[in-house]
Design an enzyme around this catalytic site. Structure first.
Site, PDB file in Angstrom:
ATOM      1  CD  GLU A  56      -7.721 137.151   7.404  1.00 51.38           C
ATOM      2  OE1 GLU A  56      -7.748 137.838   8.428  1.00 51.38           O
ATOM      3  OE2 GLU A  56      -6.797 136.334   7.142  1.00 51.38           O
ATOM      4  CB  CYS A  79      -2.602 141.184   9.849  1.00 49.90           C
ATOM      5  SG  CYS A  79      -2.482 140.737   8.100  1.00 49.90           S
ATOM      6  CB  CYS A  88      -5.730 140.050   6.083  1.00 49.03           C
ATOM      7  SG  CYS A  88      -4.588 138.696   5.776  1.00 49.03           S
ATOM      8  CB  ALA A 168      12.806 102.499  42.964  1.00 48.20           C
ATOM      9  NE  ARG A 188       6.987 113.026  21.900  1.00 42.66           N
ATOM     10  CZ  ARG A 188       7.769 111.966  21.865  1.00 42.66           C
ATOM     11  NH1 ARG A 188       8.178 111.495  20.676  1.00 42.66           N
ATOM     12  NH2 ARG A 188       8.148 111.352  22.966  1.00 42.66           N
ATOM     13  CG  ASP A 204      13.354 106.870  29.452  1.00 35.70           C
ATOM     14  OD1 ASP A 204      13.677 105.869  30.114  1.00 35.70           O
ATOM     15  OD2 ASP A 204      12.443 107.658  29.784  1.00 35.70           O
ATOM     16  CG  LEU A 208      12.141 113.843  23.338  1.00 40.45           C
ATOM     17  CD1 LEU A 208      12.580 115.086  24.100  1.00 40.45           C
ATOM     18  CD2 LEU A 208      10.935 113.206  24.025  1.00 40.45           C
ATOM     19  NE  ARG A 211       9.335 107.356  17.313  1.00 38.20           N
ATOM     20  CZ  ARG A 211       9.579 108.006  18.444  1.00 38.20           C
ATOM     21  NH1 ARG A 211      10.186 109.190  18.410  1.00 38.20           N
ATOM     22  NH2 ARG A 211       9.207 107.496  19.611  1.00 38.20           N
ATOM     23  CB  SER A 226      22.354 122.303  35.173  1.00 44.70           C
ATOM     24  OG  SER A 226      20.994 122.654  35.304  1.00 44.70           O
TER      25      SER A 226
END
Length: 364
Positions: A56, A79, A88, A168, A188, A204, A208, A211, A226
């Site tokens: 605003e 707000c 605002c 597998a 992402r 892997d 993360l 890019r 964990s």
């Protein structure tokens, strides 16, 4: 209230403006504003990032004196409180705006309804609910954080057409093509947090980070580990901004990870695993709106069992890997189809040779 075609047109413009802040507003919502006088846009703006002027204010600055008597189209209730910026609602009153059309009320209890009431108290005509569904789609995580006290959680899965995510032996790069992977980086970029599990980290060693598409803000990265098995030389630790959620672990290794910049959260569930519901509550407390999960079958299955998944982003490649390859989810055995998980497809698109399906749990 019967909205006109012009009302729809200007609110559509405000929604498009709001989407420009898709990657940068966290923890704030994405908001757009258009000021219209005598059928002409006299000012517009969108919220870029927390701490900077709201939509605003940008629109009012662009309009100047022409804001007097104008209609403000805003994708979220203005707000009414002093946060990092002034209210605002007060700015709209001071500018002499005659009418405010708000797509939706603010779910933040500090604001909810108060901004609209303040406008009405000063004689401004207030109409709400125009294109509300589209406005809510812009901010599912912001809404979730205040209504459900947890972020909006998306699980991203790349699979063959027979639902297999890796061989597998764990090899999964690459099941889908470059166009699908690039789209994954867009998800992402809009997320506050990208989450993975220790299994994916071990198989892997991903970074993360965003890019493949332009990005003005890298999301935080979170590893569910964990037993605190994460290697101190894992690529994900490069550049900082990493949280490790654990249930227990060696104090010496903890110190080693912390020396690499990792923040360790202890969230045991009593069975040696991370309490995933508590993890989501902690993320919400930290102001994180949207979480993207890029993991393997174990964490995906645990999140589903914990009931904290809102949306699936499925990339399906036109190939088959067979029943010895790894699947998407591990579900309890079912005797009848009544126990199945039902979803609704919200969007289906093609990226190169691959399909992207956006699915949410079906409404009963």
């Amino acid at each position: 209230m019967a909205f006109t075609a012009e009302d729809h047109r200007f609110m559509t413009r405000a929604l498009r403006l709001a989407a420009r802040g898709l990657e940068t507003t966290t923890p704030n919502p994405r908001v757009g504003c258009v000021l219209v006088r005598d059928g002409e846009i006299v000012g517009e703006g969108f919220h870029v990032r927390a701490g900077e002027p709201h939509a605003e204010v940008h629109a009012l600055q662009a309009a100047g004196a022409r804001a007097n008597g104008a209609t403000a189209y805003v994708t979220l209730e203005p707000c009414s409180h002093h946060g990092r910026t002034p209210p605002c609602a007060d700015a709209l009153v001071a500018a002499g705006v005659a009418r405010v059309v708000a797509a939706m009320e603010d779910p933040n209890p500090v604001v909810s309804g108060r901004g609209l009431e303040r406008l009405r108290a000063h004689g401004i005509v207030v109409d709400g609910g125009l294109l509300e569904a589209r406005a809510r789609e812009l901010n599912p995580g912001f809404i979730s954080r205040f209504v459900r006290h947890r972020p909006w959680v998306r699980v991203k899965i790349a699979a063959s057409v027979d639902g297999r995510t890796a061989l597998a032996n764990g090899i999964s790069q690459w099941i889908t093509g470059p166009a699908a992977r690039r789209d994954g980086h867009r998800w992402r970029a809009r997320s506050c947090v990208v989450m993975t599990g220790i299994g994916t980290l071990r198989d892997d060693d991903p970074r993360l980070t965003v890019r493949d598409v332009p990005c003005r803000r890298q999301p935080l990265r979170l590893v569910v580990d964990s037993r605190l098995q994460m290697r101190a030389d894992a690529r994900i630790l490069e550049g900082g901004g990493v949280i490790v959620a654990t249930a227990n672990g060696d104090a010496g290794h903890r110190a080693e990870l912390e020396a690499r910049g990792a923040e360790i959260w202890d969230l045991p569930d009593g069975t040696g695993k991370v309490d995933l519901a508590a993890l989501m509550a902690r993320l919400a407390e930290r102001g994180h709106n949207e979480v993207l999960v890029e993991a393997g079958i174990n964490l995906h299955s645990a999140l589903m069992a914990a009931g904290v998944v809102d949306e699936l982003i499925l990339y399906l490649a036109p190939s088959m890997l067979g029943d010895t390859a790894r699947g998407m989810l591990r579900l309890p055995p079912m005797e009848t189809l009544d126990g199945r998980l039902d979803f609704e497809f919200h969007d289906v698109r093609r990226f190169g040779p691959d399909l992207r399906l956006l699915a949410r749990f079906a409404t009963p």
